[in-house]
Design a protein around this motif. Structure first.
Motif, PDB file in Angstrom:
ATOM      1  N   THR A 121       0.849  -0.996   0.017  1.00 43.24           N
ATOM      2  CA  THR A 121       0.117  -0.060   0.001  1.00 43.24           C
ATOM      3  C   THR A 121       0.851   1.027  -0.030  1.00 43.24           C
ATOM      4  OG1 THR A 121      -0.115  -0.198   2.418  1.00 43.24           O
ATOM      5  CG2 THR A 121      -1.882  -1.118   1.062  1.00 43.24           C
ATOM      6  N   GLY A 122       2.138   1.164   0.021  1.00 38.53           N
ATOM      7  CA  GLY A 122       3.172   2.188   0.111  1.00 38.53           C
ATOM      8  C   GLY A 122       3.737   2.869  -1.074  1.00 38.53           C
ATOM      9  N   TRP A 123       3.743   2.020  -2.131  1.00 42.08           N
ATOM     10  CA  TRP A 123       4.297   2.338  -3.303  1.00 42.08           C
ATOM     11  C   TRP A 123       3.709   3.495  -4.063  1.00 42.08           C
ATOM     12  CZ3 TRP A 123       1.916   1.663  -7.815  1.00 42.08           C
ATOM     13  CH2 TRP A 123       0.720   1.056  -8.149  1.00 42.08           C
ATOM     14  N   PRO A 124       2.543   3.910  -4.105  1.00 44.72           N
ATOM     15  CA  PRO A 124       2.103   4.532  -5.027  1.00 44.72           C
ATOM     16  C   PRO A 124       2.864   6.084  -5.329  1.00 44.72           C
ATOM     17  CG  PRO A 124       0.192   3.548  -4.237  1.00 44.72           C
ATOM     18  CD  PRO A 124       1.205   3.485  -3.367  1.00 44.72           C
ATOM     19  N   GLY A 125       2.879   6.567  -4.082  1.00 45.40           N
ATOM     20  CA  GLY A 125       3.466   7.796  -4.060  1.00 45.40           C
ATOM     21  C   GLY A 125       4.976   7.954  -4.489  1.00 45.40           C
ATOM     22  N   THR A 126       5.781   6.896  -4.266  1.00 40.72           N
ATOM     23  CA  THR A 126       7.164   6.625  -4.615  1.00 40.72           C
ATOM     24  C   THR A 126       7.304   6.764  -6.361  1.00 40.72           C
ATOM     25  OG1 THR A 126       7.563   5.423  -2.751  1.00 40.72           O
ATOM     26  CG2 THR A 126       9.325   5.331  -4.471  1.00 40.72           C
ATOM     27  N   SER A 127       6.044   5.664  -6.880  1.00 45.46           N
ATOM     28  CA  SER A 127       6.191   5.491  -8.194  1.00 45.46           C
ATOM     29  C   SER A 127       5.968   6.720  -9.010  1.00 45.46           C
ATOM     30  CB  SER A 127       5.025   4.311  -8.587  1.00 45.46           C
ATOM     31  OG  SER A 127       3.836   5.016  -8.566  1.00 45.46           O
ATOM     32  N   ARG A 128       5.009   7.586  -8.469  1.00 47.89           N
ATOM     33  CA  ARG A 128       4.994   8.883  -9.125  1.00 47.89           C
ATOM     34  C   ARG A 128       6.050   9.872  -8.975  1.00 47.89           C
ATOM     35  NH1 ARG A 128      -0.199  12.226  -7.449  1.00 47.89           N
ATOM     36  NH2 ARG A 128      -1.742  11.267  -8.912  1.00 47.89           N
ATOM     37  N   LEU A 129       6.794   9.596  -8.046  1.00 49.17           N
ATOM     38  CA  LEU A 129       7.912  10.576  -7.966  1.00 49.17           C
ATOM     39  C   LEU A 129       9.064  10.086  -8.879  1.00 49.17           C
ATOM     40  CD1 LEU A 129       8.512  11.321  -4.187  1.00 49.17           C
ATOM     41  CD2 LEU A 129       9.814  12.526  -5.914  1.00 49.17           C
ATOM     42  N   VAL A 130       9.160   8.778  -8.931  1.00 47.03           N
ATOM     43  CA  VAL A 130      10.198   7.995  -9.595  1.00 47.03           C
ATOM     44  C   VAL A 130       9.791   8.389 -11.244  1.00 47.03           C
ATOM     45  CG1 VAL A 130      11.135   5.990 -10.706  1.00 47.03           C
ATOM     46  CG2 VAL A 130      11.119   6.268  -7.866  1.00 47.03           C
ATOM     47  N   ARG A 131       8.676   8.326 -11.644  1.00 50.96           N
ATOM     48  CA  ARG A 131       8.171   8.133 -12.813  1.00 50.96           C
ATOM     49  C   ARG A 131       8.628   9.628 -13.368  1.00 50.96           C
ATOM     50  NH1 ARG A 131       3.916  11.398 -14.737  1.00 50.96           N
ATOM     51  NH2 ARG A 131       3.353  10.844 -16.891  1.00 50.96           N
ATOM     52  N   GLY A 132       8.349  10.775 -12.613  1.00 51.68           N
ATOM     53  CA  GLY A 132       8.652  12.194 -12.818  1.00 51.68           C
ATOM     54  C   GLY A 132      10.264  12.398 -13.106  1.00 51.68           C
ATOM     55  N   GLU A 133      10.836  11.692 -12.206  1.00 47.48           N
ATOM     56  CA  GLU A 133      12.385  11.732 -12.358  1.00 47.48           C
ATOM     57  C   GLU A 133      12.688  11.128 -13.510  1.00 47.48           C
ATOM     58  OE1 GLU A 133      13.582  13.619  -9.862  1.00 47.48           O
ATOM     59  OE2 GLU A 133      15.808  13.352  -9.953  1.00 47.48           O
ATOM     60  N   VAL A 134      12.313  10.041 -13.793  1.00 45.21           N
ATOM     61  CA  VAL A 134      12.723   9.167 -14.826  1.00 45.21           C
ATOM     62  C   VAL A 134      12.430   9.939 -16.188  1.00 45.21           C
ATOM     63  CG1 VAL A 134      12.434   7.093 -16.301  1.00 45.21           C
ATOM     64  CG2 VAL A 134      12.502   6.940 -13.961  1.00 45.21           C
ATOM     65  N   ARG A 135      11.205  10.640 -16.390  1.00 44.41           N
ATOM     66  CA  ARG A 135      11.032  11.224 -17.418  1.00 44.41           C
ATOM     67  C   ARG A 135      11.857  12.638 -17.579  1.00 44.41           C
ATOM     68  NH1 ARG A 135       5.564  11.222 -19.588  1.00 44.41           N
ATOM     69  NH2 ARG A 135       5.429  13.348 -19.467  1.00 44.41           N
ATOM     70  N   LEU A 136      12.502  12.991 -16.611  1.00 44.42           N
ATOM     71  CA  LEU A 136      13.514  14.103 -16.670  1.00 44.42           C
ATOM     72  C   LEU A 136      14.672  13.386 -17.269  1.00 44.42           C
ATOM     73  CD1 LEU A 136      13.019  16.546 -13.512  1.00 44.42           C
ATOM     74  CD2 LEU A 136      12.428  17.004 -16.066  1.00 44.42           C
ATOM     75  N   LEU A 137      14.964  12.247 -16.642  1.00 47.35           N
ATOM     76  CA  LEU A 137      16.370  11.895 -16.829  1.00 47.35           C
ATOM     77  C   LEU A 137      16.524  11.498 -18.164  1.00 47.35           C
ATOM     78  CD1 LEU A 137      17.169   9.987 -13.308  1.00 47.35           C
ATOM     79  CD2 LEU A 137      18.538  11.964 -14.308  1.00 47.35           C
ATOM     80  N   LYS A 138      15.311  10.837 -18.716  1.00 44.15           N
ATOM     81  CA  LYS A 138      15.510  10.188 -19.983  1.00 44.15           C
ATOM     82  C   LYS A 138      15.828  10.941 -21.235  1.00 44.15           C
ATOM     83  CE  LYS A 138      10.897   9.158 -21.573  1.00 44.15           C
ATOM     84  NZ  LYS A 138       9.957   8.259 -21.988  1.00 44.15           N
TER      85      LYS A 138
END
Lengths: 268, 276, 268
Positions: free
Chosen positions: C137-154
């Motif tokens: 139940t704890g992953w959604p916040g992290t996944s949204r953050l990581v998605r944003g970061e990945v989109r910047l990095l890629k």
């Protein structure tokens, strides 16, 4: 050189202090700018030219210090002795600055007309209505077509060249005696750069302001300036009229820089 | 022409300017509009234009770093735009790129040696000590030292970083390199040195360049032919000598007249292009 | 920061060395009535609970369970979140849209409510079950953050350059995108600990989390007899342990965030 000295800089030292130690970005620079003169401060990245500009405006980056022996005299006043209030009053009214990045130097959520009007309001204009009208007139002077309508637009609605005209309007609003232009055309396309240079030349003739033009581009220097100071590693290595700089450079570094400037064969 | 290496025909790329709430494009902008040109083996085609004219998009579409909307690109007879993933990856050994800003084009966390070695490993050109030797050789070829391989990008100046980016491109021994404003961000003295290096490397290795630039003065020495782009289209393409001495298109003339002359005695007549 | 780190280290040491430092067996329930609900004393510094167990020993062993559950659950949540966020951000298109709608759906239900409903439907869980539940139940916040970061990095030039070199896509990701995520994940993980510790304590207090006789900070509190005021020591000491750990972890997380992102860009 009959015009009086407007700005006199003596032994300017700017040091950046960080955890890694102190770096002398500006290492004992002395020069003068006469009223109505257009002078270039030329050099490559990291030579300290922008640090000089910031020191003149007394807007210093965190960790930057002006050396104790430095003296900056503007229009007879000792700039380094002024308190912050007096300096604020001077900035924008008597000395103003045009920045390199028009995109980041403008407030994205404020109408451009309001940003230009703000300068007048800061320096004594009481009526908002009058300030707005002066802003529109100024925008018109900088060659913005249909200025009355454009004044209601936001920065993102304008092209890069147009935004730079807005910055110029802000800088010239109070008819300052000295404008410090820090690479004002470096972020622009060449055709737009040409227009902005023409504009600056016209405005300079019209208002009689002095311009300290900070740039890395010798082409721009030749187009606009009457005198150039070449900076390298925190020092001025040569200070001479442009004709001498370009045709008989005294310093080997100046000569090297000039040789490297890309130029069209047709212009040789 | 038998020695054509790259052939681009009717290349078009559209961006979605606005999207519906479901992500479907509602309005499009043609960043590249029906662009065609050939590049012969060993020559340098300069693609010149101002910001937003589509020159960078064209370069990236040729390398398929973006997928163009329509058109054809062939490299040595291979249809680049229809290649599957793996053959495309293998083709990339033969076509390389150097970006404008050496501060963003190098991974700040990766040592220079590994950056240069990455392509060598990806294409299994060498391994172990042989790969090290190849990295060292390439670094020396671009004017750096073999010992620089152990350093991180932030330890270098802008010009040196651009040399590292060039070394990364050359390590896989490509035939074709897209130089995307590769000298635009550099100081003039460094710019001249890097240009000289690029010309030297072209002679030594018989490289073919697509040199993307915004300043006609910068590419005059290196270009064999020049294509001038304006609002997504090529408005003029000609042999360099002809284009510089007798430009045909109004925009080319305006672009040439806008290049500032580094000589206060020369006052050039400004030609303004009104966009038609 | 140093103090917070010291507090955290102390708790970790206590948790690891529990068998060596606990004065009593945390589950031992002496039959003698005289050992029940004793206030703090020399023999039992934190007193005893209604089953005559030594509260100090239970708090010490509780550290093992509470911290262990939190750390493993956060690691699970981070792994899931990073994986889903990375796939969504890197792949884009429909994958991205579907992943993010699932995240939105999960974030629209308060986590506590979700946990209560889930436990109510599964019945009492083992420690492993609680970890899975908290992790999933704890992953959604992290996944949204990581998605944003990945989109910047890629879109970074060096990632494009790597792809242009012909490096296989998964290697581009492992070499250039993943390392860029580490600082962000470290911060997110630390701050997530501060949420998960009280969550677990709450569930255990309600009898839905770690089941007695295994001690966790949450269920120790529920072993207070009658009104909490009567046997305040059974509530106070595990409560203090929870508050101190959460404060320490939060402080460390905030400092880490300031270090990787001094302007607080990634807030919210």
């Amino acid at each position: 050189m009959t015009a009086p000295v407007l700005l006199d800089v003596r032994d300017l030292v700017v040091t950046y202090v960080s955890d890694a130690g102190a770096v002398r970005a500006v290492d004992g620079v002395s020069f003068a700018v006469h009223a109505g003169e257009t002078v270039a401060l030329v050099g490559e990245s990291g030579c300290g030219k922008t640090s000089v500009a910031f020191a003149l405006m007394r807007v210093m980056a965190p960790g930057a210090r002006i050396g104790a022996g430095s003296r900056i005299t503007f229009d007879g006043a000792d700039l380094l002795a002024l308190d912050e209030r007096a300096m604020c009053d001077l900035r924008g009214r008597k000395i103003s600055m045009i920045f390199q990045e028009p995109a980041s130097a403008l407030n994205p959520v404020m109408k451009v007309g309001a940003q230009v009007a703000e300068v007048a309001l800061l320096h004594g204009e009481r009526s908002k209505r009058a300030a707005w009208d002066r802003a529109v007139a100024m925008l018109d002077r900088t060659g913005i077509a249909d200025a009355a309508r454009r004044a209601h637009q936001y920065p993102h609605e304008l092209s890069g060249g147009m935004r730079q005209r807005v910055l110029i309007a802000m800088a010239l609003m109070m008819r300052p005696a000295l404008v410090i232009a820090d690479e004002p055309t470096s972020a622009l396309d060449v055709t737009v750069q040409a227009q902005i240079l023409d504009l600056l030349r016209d405005l300079q003739r019209e208002t009689g302001m002095a311009v300290l033009f900070i740039t890395h581009d010798f082409g721009v220097v030749a187009e606009l300036c009457s005198r150039a100071m070449v900076m390298r590693a925190g020092r001025i290595v040569e200070d001479a009229p442009v004709d001498r700089i370009f045709h008989a450079p005294a310093d080997p570094y100046t000569a090297e820089l000039l040789r490297a400037v890309p130029r069209l064969t047709a212009d040789r | 022409m038998s020695d054509t290496l790259i052939s681009v025909s009717h290349l078009t790329h559209e961006f979605a300017a606005r999207r519906t709430m479901f992500g479907a494009p509602q309005a499009t902008i043609r960043a590249v509009n029906d662009v065609s040109f050939d590049i012969a083996r060993g020559e340098t085609l300069a693609l010149v234009g101002e910001s937003g004219c589509g020159k960078t998009t064209t370069g990236r579409a040729i390398l398929r770093l973006i997928e163009p909307t329509s058109g054809h690109v062939t490299f040595d007879g291979i249809d680049v735009l229809t290649l599957q993933r793996e053959p495309l990856r293998r083709l990339r050994r033969r076509m390389q790129v150097v970006f404008q800003d050496p501060h963003t084009s190098l991974d700040p966390r990766m040592r220079v040696g590994r950056t240069v070695r990455e392509g060598i490993e990806a294409h299994e050109l060498a391994e172990g000590a042989e790969a090290d030797a190849r990295v060292a050789r390439t670094l020396e070829e671009v004017g750096l030292r073999a010992s620089d391989a152990a350093k991180l990008p932030h330890e270098f100046s802008g010009g040196q970083r651009q040399r590292i980016a060039i070394a990364r491109a050359l390590a896989v021994e490509p035939e074709f390199v897209v130089l995307d404003e590769a000298v635009s961000a550099l100081d003039v003295t460094v710019q001249a040195q890097v240009l000289a290096l690029l010309m030297q490397l072209q002679r030594d290795r018989g490289l073919t360049y697509l040199f993307i630039a915004h300043n006609l003065a910068v590419v005059e020495r290196i270009a064999t032919r020049v294509a001038v782009m304006y609002r997504g289209r090529i408005v003029e393409i000609a042999a360099a000598a002809a284009l510089y001495s007798s430009p045909q298109h109004g925009y080319t003339k305006a672009l040439l007249s806008a290049v500032p002359v580094p000589d206060p005695r020369v006052k050039k007549k400004r030609i303004v292009w009104d966009g038609n | 920061m140093k103090f917070a780190a010291a507090v955290l280290v102390l708790f970790v040491v206590v948790a690891v060395a529990a068998p060596a430092i606990a004065p009593h067996d945390p589950r031992a329930t002496p039959q003698s009535e005289t050992q029940k609900n004793l206030p703090p004393s020399g023999a039992h510094p934190f007193g005893t609970d209604q089953y005559s167990r030594d509260v100090l020993s239970r708090v010490i062993y509780g550290a093992r369970v509470s911290l262990g559950v939190a750390v493993v659950a956060v690691m699970l949540a981070l792994t899931l979140g990073a994986a889903i966020g990375a796939v969504a951000g890197y792949a884009g298109g429909w994958t991205d849209i579907i992943c993010m709608r699932v995240v939105d759906a999960m974030l629209s239900v308060p986590r506590v409510l979700l946990l209560l409903v889930l436990v109510a439907s599964t019945g009492p869980l083992t420690v492993g079950g609680i970890i899975v539940l908290l992790g999933c139940t704890g992953w959604p916040g992290t996944s949204r953050l990581v998605r944003g970061e990945v989109r910047l990095l890629k879109e970074r030039d060096y990632v494009l350059a790597s792809r242009a070199t012909g490096t296989p896509e998964w290697r581009v990701f492992v070499l250039h995108v993943l390392p860029g995520l580490v600082p962000q994940l470290l911060v997110t993980g630390t701050l997530a600990l501060a949420t998960v510790i009280p969550l677990e304590a709450g569930l255990s207090f309600l009898g839905l989390g770690v089941q007695p006789p295994t001690a966790s900070w949450g269920n120790i509190i529920s072993d207070a007899a009658g009104r909490p005021g009567d046997t305040w020591w059974v509530v106070l000491f595990p409560g203090l342990a929870i508050v101190c750990t959460v404060l320490a972890v939060n402080t460390i997380g905030e400092r880490l965030r300031e270090r990787i992102d001094p302007r607080g860009r990634s807030r919210t």
